[in-house]
Scaffold this motif. Sequence first.
Motif, PDB file in Angstrom:
ATOM      1  N   GLN A 250     -19.113   5.097  -5.942  1.00 20.18           N
ATOM      2  CA  GLN A 250     -17.779   5.396  -5.430  1.00 20.18           C
ATOM      3  C   GLN A 250     -16.841   5.623  -6.618  1.00 20.18           C
ATOM      4  O   GLN A 250     -16.645   4.720  -7.445  1.00 20.18           O
ATOM      5  CB  GLN A 250     -17.257   4.216  -4.598  1.00 20.18           C
ATOM      6  CG  GLN A 250     -18.197   3.758  -3.486  1.00 20.18           C
ATOM      7  CD  GLN A 250     -18.233   4.707  -2.318  1.00 20.18           C
ATOM      8  OE1 GLN A 250     -17.303   4.792  -1.528  1.00 20.18           O
ATOM      9  NE2 GLN A 250     -19.316   5.466  -2.221  1.00 20.18           N
TER      10      GLN A 250
ATOM     11  N   ASN B 166      -2.165   5.481   3.177  1.00 21.84           N
ATOM     12  CA  ASN B 166      -3.344   4.630   3.061  1.00 21.84           C
ATOM     13  C   ASN B 166      -3.745   4.085   4.431  1.00 21.84           C
ATOM     14  O   ASN B 166      -2.988   4.191   5.408  1.00 21.84           O
ATOM     15  CB  ASN B 166      -3.076   3.465   2.111  1.00 21.84           C
ATOM     16  CG  ASN B 166      -3.019   3.860   0.645  1.00 21.84           C
ATOM     17  OD1 ASN B 166      -2.673   3.068  -0.200  1.00 21.84           O
ATOM     18  ND2 ASN B 166      -3.344   5.106   0.325  1.00 21.84           N
TER      19      ASN B 166
ATOM     20  N   ASN C 222      -8.320   1.386   2.873  1.00 22.39           N
ATOM     21  CA  ASN C 222      -7.987   1.619   1.467  1.00 22.39           C
ATOM     22  C   ASN C 222      -6.520   1.321   1.237  1.00 22.39           C
ATOM     23  O   ASN C 222      -5.686   1.470   2.128  1.00 22.39           O
ATOM     24  CB  ASN C 222      -8.312   3.052   1.039  1.00 22.39           C
ATOM     25  CG  ASN C 222      -7.306   4.070   1.520  1.00 22.39           C
ATOM     26  OD1 ASN C 222      -7.118   4.233   2.717  1.00 22.39           O
ATOM     27  ND2 ASN C 222      -6.664   4.774   0.585  1.00 22.39           N
ATOM     28  N   CYS C 223      -6.220   0.871   0.032  1.00 20.36           N
ATOM     29  CA  CYS C 223      -4.857   0.537  -0.372  1.00 20.36           C
ATOM     30  C   CYS C 223      -4.731   0.822  -1.860  1.00 20.36           C
ATOM     31  O   CYS C 223      -5.349   0.128  -2.679  1.00 20.36           O
ATOM     32  CB  CYS C 223      -4.565  -0.926  -0.066  1.00 20.36           C
ATOM     33  SG  CYS C 223      -2.918  -1.484  -0.581  1.00 20.36           S
TER      34      CYS C 223
ATOM     35  N   LEU D 259     -13.093   6.142  -7.535  1.00 15.87           N
ATOM     36  CA  LEU D 259     -11.835   5.827  -6.860  1.00 15.87           C
ATOM     37  C   LEU D 259     -10.649   6.116  -7.764  1.00 15.87           C
ATOM     38  O   LEU D 259     -10.659   5.752  -8.943  1.00 15.87           O
ATOM     39  CB  LEU D 259     -11.819   4.352  -6.446  1.00 15.87           C
ATOM     40  CG  LEU D 259     -13.020   3.879  -5.611  1.00 15.87           C
ATOM     41  CD1 LEU D 259     -12.990   2.362  -5.434  1.00 15.87           C
ATOM     42  CD2 LEU D 259     -13.030   4.575  -4.246  1.00 15.87           C
TER      43      LEU D 259
ATOM     44  N   ASP E 244      -8.018   5.757  -3.689  1.00  9.66           N
ATOM     45  CA  ASP E 244      -8.522   6.855  -2.856  1.00  9.66           C
ATOM     46  C   ASP E 244      -9.867   7.319  -3.375  1.00  9.66           C
ATOM     47  O   ASP E 244     -10.072   7.445  -4.594  1.00  9.66           O
ATOM     48  CB  ASP E 244      -7.545   8.032  -2.875  1.00  9.66           C
ATOM     49  CG  ASP E 244      -6.266   7.732  -2.107  1.00  9.66           C
ATOM     50  OD1 ASP E 244      -6.357   7.460  -0.899  1.00  9.66           O
ATOM     51  OD2 ASP E 244      -5.184   7.768  -2.719  1.00  9.66           O
TER      52      ASP E 244
ATOM     53  N   CYS F 154       0.813  -1.220   0.000  1.00 11.97           N
ATOM     54  CA  CYS F 154       0.000   0.000   0.000  1.00 11.97           C
ATOM     55  C   CYS F 154       0.844   1.266   0.000  1.00 11.97           C
ATOM     56  O   CYS F 154       1.942   1.311   0.559  1.00 11.97           O
ATOM     57  CB  CYS F 154      -0.926   0.013   1.218  1.00 11.97           C
ATOM     58  SG  CYS F 154      -2.009  -1.423   1.342  1.00 11.97           S
TER      59      CYS F 154
ATOM     60  N   TYR G  47      -7.213  -2.151  -2.989  1.00 13.25           N
ATOM     61  CA  TYR G  47      -8.557  -2.417  -2.473  1.00 13.25           C
ATOM     62  C   TYR G  47      -9.115  -1.157  -1.848  1.00 13.25           C
ATOM     63  O   TYR G  47      -8.387  -0.237  -1.446  1.00 13.25           O
ATOM     64  CB  TYR G  47      -8.569  -3.584  -1.473  1.00 13.25           C
ATOM     65  CG  TYR G  47      -7.634  -3.467  -0.295  1.00 13.25           C
ATOM     66  CD1 TYR G  47      -7.954  -2.693   0.831  1.00 13.25           C
ATOM     67  CD2 TYR G  47      -6.418  -4.152  -0.292  1.00 13.25           C
ATOM     68  CE1 TYR G  47      -7.085  -2.605   1.914  1.00 13.25           C
ATOM     69  CE2 TYR G  47      -5.541  -4.066   0.789  1.00 13.25           C
ATOM     70  CZ  TYR G  47      -5.881  -3.291   1.886  1.00 13.25           C
ATOM     71  OH  TYR G  47      -5.022  -3.190   2.951  1.00 13.25           O
ATOM     72  N   PHE G  48     -10.434  -1.116  -1.781  1.00 13.56           N
ATOM     73  CA  PHE G  48     -11.140  -0.016  -1.118  1.00 13.56           C
ATOM     74  C   PHE G  48     -12.370  -0.603  -0.456  1.00 13.56           C
ATOM     75  O   PHE G  48     -13.223  -1.200  -1.126  1.00 13.56           O
ATOM     76  CB  PHE G  48     -11.552   1.070  -2.114  1.00 13.56           C
ATOM     77  CG  PHE G  48     -12.254   2.234  -1.465  1.00 13.56           C
ATOM     78  CD1 PHE G  48     -11.529   3.267  -0.903  1.00 13.56           C
ATOM     79  CD2 PHE G  48     -13.640   2.279  -1.391  1.00 13.56           C
ATOM     80  CE1 PHE G  48     -12.165   4.336  -0.279  1.00 13.56           C
ATOM     81  CE2 PHE G  48     -14.286   3.337  -0.766  1.00 13.56           C
ATOM     82  CZ  PHE G  48     -13.544   4.373  -0.218  1.00 13.56           C
TER      83      PHE G  48
END
Length: 525
Positions: free
Chosen positions: A504, A50, A73-74, A506, A77, A46, A453-454
């Motif tokens: 979302q 994050n 989150n990684c 991102l 954003d 990450c 990921y989020f």
Amino acid sequence: MKTSVHLSLPLLAVVSTVALVACGGDGGNPVVAPAPEPLTVAKASCATGNRPETGLQGQVDASLRANGFNGFNCNLDLVGSYKGDGAGVSFASFKDHAGRTCTYHSTTTGHPVGLQNPGVTVLDITDPATPIRTASLTSIAMLDPLESMRLNGQRQILVANNGYASVGGPEVDVYDLSSDCRTPQLLASAPVGTGADGGVYTPNSPLTKGHEGAISPDGLTYYIGDFTNNVYRAIDITDPAKPKQIAVFDMKDLPGKAHGLSVSADGNRVYAAAYGLPTLAQVADPAAYPINGFVVLDTSEVQARKPNAAITLISTAFHKDGSASQHTLPMKVAGKSYLVQVDEGGSAGVLTDAGFKAACAAKLPPFPMARIYDIQDDSDPKLVSKLMLETHDPANCAKVAPDVMGLGLYAYGSHFCSVDNRENATALACAYFNSGIRVFDIRDPAKPKELAYFNPASGPLLPGSARAVLQQWREGAPDLCGAQLHFDFDRKQLVSACMDNGVQVLQFAPNTWPFAQSVASALQQ
């Protein structure tokens, strides 16, 4: 016809190790087997700043749920969001001729109390930081398309079938996006398969039921996964104002039921889910024949519009370490043909306490996942890899049990996946319910790696959230992310919708995606 049955990875690892030890070596000493390949995909590294996961890969542990989950989150954003009434599980995105970018997401109308804008919500996300609702599509199928809504960029159309209350009706809705993505124009909202559309009438099940859907890449055929009647239906949308049923494939002689599906680039193949739910006895029996997976169908007569077109079976692929097959997705990686197949149930079915315990006792994954097959020879699909997180590993059952016991239905596991480019896939994004939105590097399909990921913070129960119907909402618990996803190559973004947090938008961290090999997709679907 060939049938492929795939053993679970844990069993294969045991067989391999025993064989190596038994072979012997120099001086009669046994050969020491190398360490087995890890079952789970490699974790993402990450970016600074994050908020990475604190437990297992994919886990939101019981203590976080009890205190109110604040999100992880990684390398992704959040740059923009739109809660609105919440979201269902159908999602699409489109950039029109004027450069405007719009998204379309379903709401769920099973419990419409308090719903402000029923139907499919249209958002202008041209400025991703400030999504603006521009319309709601309220024709009959769009009121609740369930999992069926699809977009075709070549024809610039948005299509759905009526999935109301998970059984729906015979109606198909078609919208034109060509003038302005912010204001889709209704072309058709008409029943199909009833004899009134001028196409094929099916007297054994005259009432078409909506549930799932897919559009051929040329935009001329819309396929319905009719779960209720257990058939796949081909709908001619050459004239988008007059959809008509032209062929049907009955799943009655096969394990599993009709659910999600996808269409090959040339339209001559359909890769159709075979939704199977094992009994607990079948889970416990290592010799039980698997009943869940996918089937490969020959749709060349449909594609060629032959009179009385037939859809025929080419092959099947079933597995025991998953259930409730959700959908498929064909792709090419470095010019070679692969298929992503995704479950929505674990090895013992959609989550129950008894099923969780049975899967864990059998040392099988308790939650669903995506997997990748080699389909260069589609008469004999071959399993290449599994997109398994640490939460899926049966060795971690005791660690995740406090998170999910008593929850039911959906927890840690897959639902929908999308690739960045079907003709040159380098990244795969999947909605993994309580584990959030996950992105994988699939440039080597045999060794996928986690890229990003989020997992959004817990949100309020909203009237249009699918959780209002599923009765899955828990205060402080993670959201359910279960919709389709869309890669935006130009903006280096990923867009989707989660049930309680809505749309979302991102942003990928620098040097995460796209890769040097990545190119923008022309399909927009």
